[in-house]
Design an enzyme around this catalytic site. Sequence first.
Site, PDB file in Angstrom:
ATOM      1  N   LYS A 105      52.173  42.844  15.544  1.00 23.79           N
ATOM      2  CA  LYS A 105      50.781  42.493  15.261  1.00 23.79           C
ATOM      3  C   LYS A 105      49.943  42.340  16.524  1.00 23.79           C
ATOM      4  CE  LYS A 105      51.243  37.530  14.213  1.00 23.79           C
ATOM      5  NZ  LYS A 105      52.616  37.352  14.704  1.00 23.79           N
TER       6      LYS A 105
ATOM      7  N   ARG B 260      48.692  29.220  11.036  1.00 25.17           N
ATOM      8  CA  ARG B 260      50.109  29.332  10.675  1.00 25.17           C
ATOM      9  C   ARG B 260      50.407  28.572   9.398  1.00 25.17           C
ATOM     10  NH1 ARG B 260      53.360  30.178  15.890  1.00 25.17           N
ATOM     11  NH2 ARG B 260      53.115  32.421  15.802  1.00 25.17           N
TER      12      ARG B 260
ATOM     13  N   ARG C 144      65.315  45.404  21.231  1.00 25.47           N
ATOM     14  CA  ARG C 144      64.428  45.000  22.332  1.00 25.47           C
ATOM     15  C   ARG C 144      65.192  44.796  23.633  1.00 25.47           C
ATOM     16  NH1 ARG C 144      60.094  40.863  19.763  1.00 25.47           N
ATOM     17  NH2 ARG C 144      61.881  39.507  19.465  1.00 25.47           N
TER      18      ARG C 144
ATOM     19  N   ARG D 179      67.159  39.616  25.277  1.00 27.35           N
ATOM     20  CA  ARG D 179      66.831  38.190  25.163  1.00 27.35           C
ATOM     21  C   ARG D 179      67.933  37.473  24.404  1.00 27.35           C
ATOM     22  NH1 ARG D 179      60.762  37.447  23.028  1.00 27.35           N
ATOM     23  NH2 ARG D 179      62.025  36.356  21.503  1.00 27.35           N
TER      24      ARG D 179
ATOM     25  N   ARG E  94      64.905  33.531  12.035  1.00 26.59           N
ATOM     26  CA  ARG E  94      63.481  33.555  12.395  1.00 26.59           C
ATOM     27  C   ARG E  94      62.671  34.169  11.251  1.00 26.59           C
ATOM     28  NH1 ARG E  94      63.925  35.516  18.147  1.00 26.59           N
ATOM     29  NH2 ARG E  94      63.387  37.587  17.445  1.00 26.59           N
TER      30      ARG E  94
END
Length: 291
Positions: free
Chosen positions: A71, A148, A182, A226, A237
């Site tokens: 996003k 949020r 990633r 990461r 998550r």
Amino acid sequence: MAAVTRLLKPSRFSCSAATVSLRRWLSTTAVSETEPHVKTPLYPGGSPPLRADPEGRNVQWVFLGCPGVGKGTYASRLSSLLGVPHIATGDLVREALSSDGPLSRQLTEIVNQGKLVSDEIIINLLSKRLETGEAKGESGFILDGFPRTIRQAEILDEVTDIDLVINLKLPESVLLEKCLGRRICSECGKNFNVASINFKSENGRPGISMAPLPPPPQCVSNLITRSDDTEAVVKERLRVYNEQSQPLEEFYRLQGKLLEFDLPGGIPESWPKLLEALNLDEHEEKRSAAA
Ligand SMILES: [Zn+2]
């Protein structure tokens, strides 16, 4: 404004600063308490308002979407296309953390304890950012990372009009693979993605392909993953995000402002489709012709 004060009251934090700046923000927008509250036309059933306000203010949009959906990328592209600031609350928090002063110390403590930054701090940072922007002559915004929660959305509704909420979506299997692909270069800090996503169409759902974003040769030997990009952490998550975001999506759906957008692939496939969904395809043609 009474509602803002009421919403902010039960907190442990001193809210006067946030309330004052929100009040100031309210007084500088076209909407006032005494005038009838003119809501912008609702999106579904018409085209999204490119210029929502008769006085010519720019778009006031919100971006929602899972971590990893991209996003930030789409919000940032749209903000340069429309000439509005892309305000990411994550950036505001990072900036505040790296600045000097009591807020930075307070934030460091919260982050070190693994706690969530409170609504009050976020709203305070956001209203300061909006005020600074307005002083520089900015009009409109694209918010990324805020609101949020429903409470944040209600506070936002008290101070300004949101025209449209764009909810970017990808199937969970794609999100998972994207996050696991990633990589960061430990030397230059740039982000890459080694996942080559190719899901065939299934049960009427169209297939989806996303090309990897490979690192240049000089970064290849420095790539790191990461520590929180493991399958279990990513899944957790996504679960937490979905749990939190569903009521928020419903809040905006009831207001008729939610635009659900299923990303059809990577940026090359998705960007033109997103512009089409927003009735901005002509806007970009005109802009590229003028450039
Ligand atoms: Zn590098």
